[in-house]
Design an enzyme around this catalytic site. Structure first.
Site: not given
Ligand SMILES: Cc1cc2nc3c(=O)[nH]c(=O)nc-3n(C[C@H](O)[C@H](O)[C@H](O)COP(=O)(O)OP(=O)(O)OC[C@H]3O[C@@H](n4cnc5c(N)ncnc54)[C@H](O)[C@@H]3O)c2cc1C
Length: 418
Positions: A9, A11-13, A77, A168, A297, A313
């Site tokens: 992953g 993403g942010f992490g 994966v 939003e 997440d 995030a």
């Protein structure tokens, strides 16, 4: 042999973990099924034609090009075999000594996955351009509709879920219809578009203080968004949404009501909560597998005061940085790190032009100042200078002339209503 660290992953992490290991004497593999890192907080602007996909995404390979101890694989994966210490990719197994799972979450339909076809959620760039297509096509079809009832249905947009994404989207859709599209059609008046935001709970933005929820509801009402609270959607189909005894015919439905974690818990055969999140130890490792960490997440983590951490995030980023340090300490044989503690960075959500809410510790902010701060924070957190400049320019242009620069209908229109 150098230790093999696999991060799944980007993403942010995952990205924060990779960056935190920049100096590690290790072989690091970062795997993502997409070739880009996505700034999800601005996805709703792609879905509502304010920004283009490339404005909020970057190739992962390019971002990490200088990190010599790391390679990037674009692959999915499909399983993890902790006993053999391998992750399974379509091309075969990949061995690890240390594993970080940062595979995020996707939409959850509370077991009603058949609703997904009619009420898509917003998580990827494809989701965003798909929603944009449905929205814009609804206006095109309404312009050609032979009777007013069809036109009214097509010009009804329902957003399910009153969290930050729903709020939003509702604000941005209302502004798209009432400003950007207002003068571009002959047969229909886009300003008459009905925008509904449906929330099953008693208030919008349930993670924010109540006064900001109230402000949000009234700011949306000023944009002529119908806010329905305490009303659960019981069915979504090709014609619209059912809420108890009321059926609302809709041209577009967007789902922003629930999330479900990636299947990391299934891969590992371990306990998860109802949203599929792995119940991690205080150091974010997986109970029973201390060489595997789950973050962002996909994890259900708590601060030492037992407060459950939100799926946002800053949590994922701080966890990525923490597990990088934890792995470095353990490889070097140093004492383990103290438990992970999330440092609160506040909660932000925007409602529309000059309206946003910010909750940071005891600070409560709403209105235009919050909106400017929201904009500054989002520009700051975009990854590259190029994207910052592009987004600032697009926003300033839209601010002055009310135009939306990415009003393109592309791809197949499957799912859009007639
Ligand atoms: C529309 C929207 C708006 C949001 N707005 C905000 C906001 O304003 N502020 C805020 O703080 N947070 C916001 N969030 C939440 C925030 O984006 C997430 O909390 C954050 O992205 C979590 O980071 P992560 O690293 O856990 O997962 P992600 O950032 O989702 O990254 C997961 C990565 O894993 C990859 N992946 C998944 N499964 C596999 C697999 N099997 N194999 C290979 N790769 C895989 C994915 O392609 C993805 O790149 C928003 C989320 C959404 C969807």
């Amino acid at each position: 042999m150098r230790p093999r660290i696999v991060i799944v992953g980007a993403g942010f992490g995952g990205l924060a973990a990779a960056e935190g290991l920049a100096r590690a004497n290790a072989e690091i593999t970062l795997i993502d099924r997409q070739n880009h890192h996505l700034f999800q907080p601005l996805l709703y602007q792609v879905a509502t034609a304010g920004l283009s996909p490339a404005d909020i995404a970057w190739p992962v390979r390019h971002l990490l090009r200088r990190q010599r101890n790391l390679r990037v694989l674009m692959a999915e994966v499909t399983a993890v075999k902790p006993g053999r210490k391998v992750v399974t990719l379509a091309d075969g197994p990949l061995a690890y000594d240390w594993l970080v799972l940062a595979t995020g979450a996707t939409h959850g339909y509370f077991g009603r996955d058949e609703w997904a076809e009619h009420a898509p959620g917003l998580k990827t760039l494809d989701d965003a351009t798909g929603i944009r297509r449905r929205l814009l096509l609804a206006f095109e079809r309404a312009e050609m509709a032979s009777n007013p009832a069809t036109s009214a249905r097509l010009l009804t947009i329902v957003i399910v879920g009153g969290g930050p994404t729903g709020v939003e989207l509702a604000g941005a859709v209302a502004e798209l219809a009432r400003k950007a599209l207002a003068r571009d059609f002959r047969e229909i008046d886009p300003r008459q578009t009905r925008v509904l935001l449906i929330e099953a709970g008693p208030r919008l933005l349930p993670n924010f203080p109540e006064e900001l929820s109230r402000y949000t509801a009234s700011a949306l009402q000023r944009l002529d968004v119908e806010v329905r609270l305490g009303q659960a959607v019981t069915r979504c189909d090709a014609r619209g949404v059912q809420m108890g005894s009321e059926f609302i015919e809709a041209g577009t439905i967007v789902w922003a009501a629930g999330v479900h974690a990636s299947p990391a818990a299934e891969w590992l055969g371990i306990e998860a909560d109802r949203a599929g999140r792995v119940l991690v130890a205080p150091d974010l490792s997986v109970p029973g597998h201390d060489n595997i960490y789950v973050i962002g997440d996909t994890a259900l983590a708590r601060n030492p005061n037992r407060a459950q951490l939100p799926g946002i995030a800053p949590v994922a980023k701080q966890q990525g940085t923490y597990v990088a340090r934890a792995i470095l300490a353990r490889i070097a044989g140093r004492a383990p790190l103290p438990p992970f503690v999330y440092r609160d960075r506040g909660l932000l959500a925007t409602i529309g032009r000059k309206a946003a809410v910010i909750s940071y510790k005891r600070l409560r902010l709403s209105g235009w100042l919050a909106w400017w701060l929201w904009g500054a924070a989002h520009i700051y957190f975009l990854v590259s200078l190029r994207n910052r400049l592009i987004v600032v320019t697009q926003w300033l242009w839209s601010y002055v002339v009310f135009e939306r620069g990415a009003r393109l209908i592309t791809g197949s229109d499957a799912g859009a209503r007639r």
